[in-house]
Design a protein around this motif. Structure first.
Motif, short mmCIF file in Angstrom:
data_model
loop_
_atom_site.label_atom_id
_atom_site.label_comp_id
_atom_site.label_asym_id
_atom_site.label_seq_id
_atom_site.Cartn_x
_atom_site.Cartn_y
_atom_site.Cartn_z
N THR A 1 0.82 -1.21 0.00
CA THR A 1 0.00 0.00 0.00
C THR A 1 0.86 1.27 0.00
O THR A 1 2.07 1.21 0.25
CB THR A 1 -0.92 0.02 1.24
N LYS B 1 -12.06 -0.91 1.67
CA LYS B 1 -12.13 0.50 1.26
C LYS B 1 -12.12 0.62 -0.26
O LYS B 1 -12.86 1.43 -0.84
CB LYS B 1 -10.95 1.27 1.87
N LEU C 1 -0.19 3.47 5.69
CA LEU C 1 -0.77 2.60 6.70
C LEU C 1 -2.25 2.83 6.97
O LEU C 1 -2.86 2.06 7.70
CB LEU C 1 0.00 2.75 8.02
N SER C 2 -2.84 3.87 6.39
CA SER C 2 -4.21 4.22 6.76
C SER C 2 -5.15 4.20 5.56
O SER C 2 -5.16 5.13 4.74
CB SER C 2 -4.24 5.62 7.42
N ALA C 3 -5.96 3.16 5.49
CA ALA C 3 -6.97 3.09 4.44
C ALA C 3 -8.00 4.19 4.62
O ALA C 3 -8.43 4.83 3.66
CB ALA C 3 -7.66 1.72 4.46
N GLU C 4 -8.38 4.46 5.85
CA GLU C 4 -9.37 5.50 6.13
C GLU C 4 -8.80 6.89 5.86
O GLU C 4 -9.54 7.82 5.54
CB GLU C 4 -9.84 5.41 7.59
N GLY C 5 -7.50 7.01 5.94
CA GLY C 5 -6.85 8.30 5.69
C GLY C 5 -6.55 8.54 4.23
O GLY C 5 -5.91 9.55 3.89
N PHE D 1 -5.40 -5.62 8.53
CA PHE D 1 -4.78 -4.58 7.71
C PHE D 1 -5.19 -4.72 6.25
O PHE D 1 -5.71 -3.79 5.64
CB PHE D 1 -3.26 -4.65 7.85
N PHE E 1 -8.00 -2.42 3.83
CA PHE E 1 -7.70 -1.76 2.56
C PHE E 1 -8.58 -2.29 1.43
O PHE E 1 -9.08 -1.51 0.60
CB PHE E 1 -6.22 -1.93 2.21
N ASP F 1 -4.95 6.22 2.04
CA ASP F 1 -3.93 5.38 1.42
C ASP F 1 -4.60 4.30 0.57
O ASP F 1 -5.73 3.88 0.85
CB ASP F 1 -3.03 4.76 2.50
#
Length: 237
Positions: free
Chosen positions: A10, A100, A13-17, A93, A97, A19
């Protein structure tokens, strides 16, 4: 049973952020055997990777610019994963992702398309409590050759994880097999009947030196117990 060992790389580290997934690697197992029917894609994430992420996977932003977007390959991915059991290291993790990415194209969460998920990190923590359980650590512990892994890569990591998973679960099966064999052997031994009445057990009396040594031990016990040595009391009965 059809199982898919899955890994992603990816942009961070942050799908919600925000990434995104840049690489997906899948290795197929059927009846615990590698089939060679693997799936491997690189994606244009429509954003640059964080510097720390670049140090981990080494996949440059320039390399990804002409790759297809996740949305273009969603159906291919879901068709490949359909009804399989997924094997993922630190599953939360990767699934976070993937969910999302699926949400962005109007699809249901991943669990709607697969039969289940095995998290090998959770398995490893239970099998090896208090030890490091990264993929590299498990490869070392289970003697899986990871000498070609200088950087993280989704397909390479999925291939290594497949070997790790097979070794982890083979150990459990071997243990069960050993127990089964032991039970089987015990059952056979029970069937053998031996007549012990024909045996005459020899009686070997203690010699003078052994009796003297024994008496010395009892004397010392007498001193420490205030004359309450059980052996002395029994001898006088």
């Amino acid at each position: 049973m059809r199982q898919i060992v899955l890994d992603t790389e990816t942009t961070g580290l942050s799908a919600e952020g925000g990434d995104r997934i840049i690489e997906l690697g899948c290795v197929e197992l059927y009846a615990r055997k590698l089939t060679g029917n693997n799936l491997h894609f690189y994606f244009n994430p429509e954003r640059d990777s964080h510097e720390d992420a670049l140090k981990v996977h080494g996949i440059s932003n320039e390399f990804l610019r002409d790759k297809p977007k996740f949305a273009e390959l969603t159906e291919d991915i879901l068709n490949y994963l359909a009804d399989a059991e997924l094997i993922i290291h630190n599953a939360a993790f990767d699934i976070g992702f993937l969910n999302k990415e699926l949400e962005r194209v109007g699809k249901k969460p991943l669990k709607a398309y697969v039969s289940g998920v095995i998290d090998t990190l959770a398995m490893a923590k239970e099998m090896f409590p208090g030890k490091r359980n990264s993929l590299d650590s498990l490869c070392d512990r289970l003697e899986v050759d990871n000498s070609g892994r200088t950087l993280h890569g989704a397909l390479l990591d999925a291939e290594l994880l497949a070997d790790v998973y097979i070794n982890m679960t083979r150990g459990q099966e071997a243990l069960l097999m050993d127990v089964g064999d032991a039970i089987s052997n015990d059952a056979q031994q029970v069937m053998v009947q031996v007549d012990l009445t024909t045996f005459v057990l020899p009686v070997l009396p203690a010699n003078a030196q052994e009796l003297a040594a024994h008496d010395e031990v009892l004397t010392q016990l007498d001193k420490s117990s205030g004359g309450k040595t059980v052996w002395r009391q029994m001898a006088s009965v």
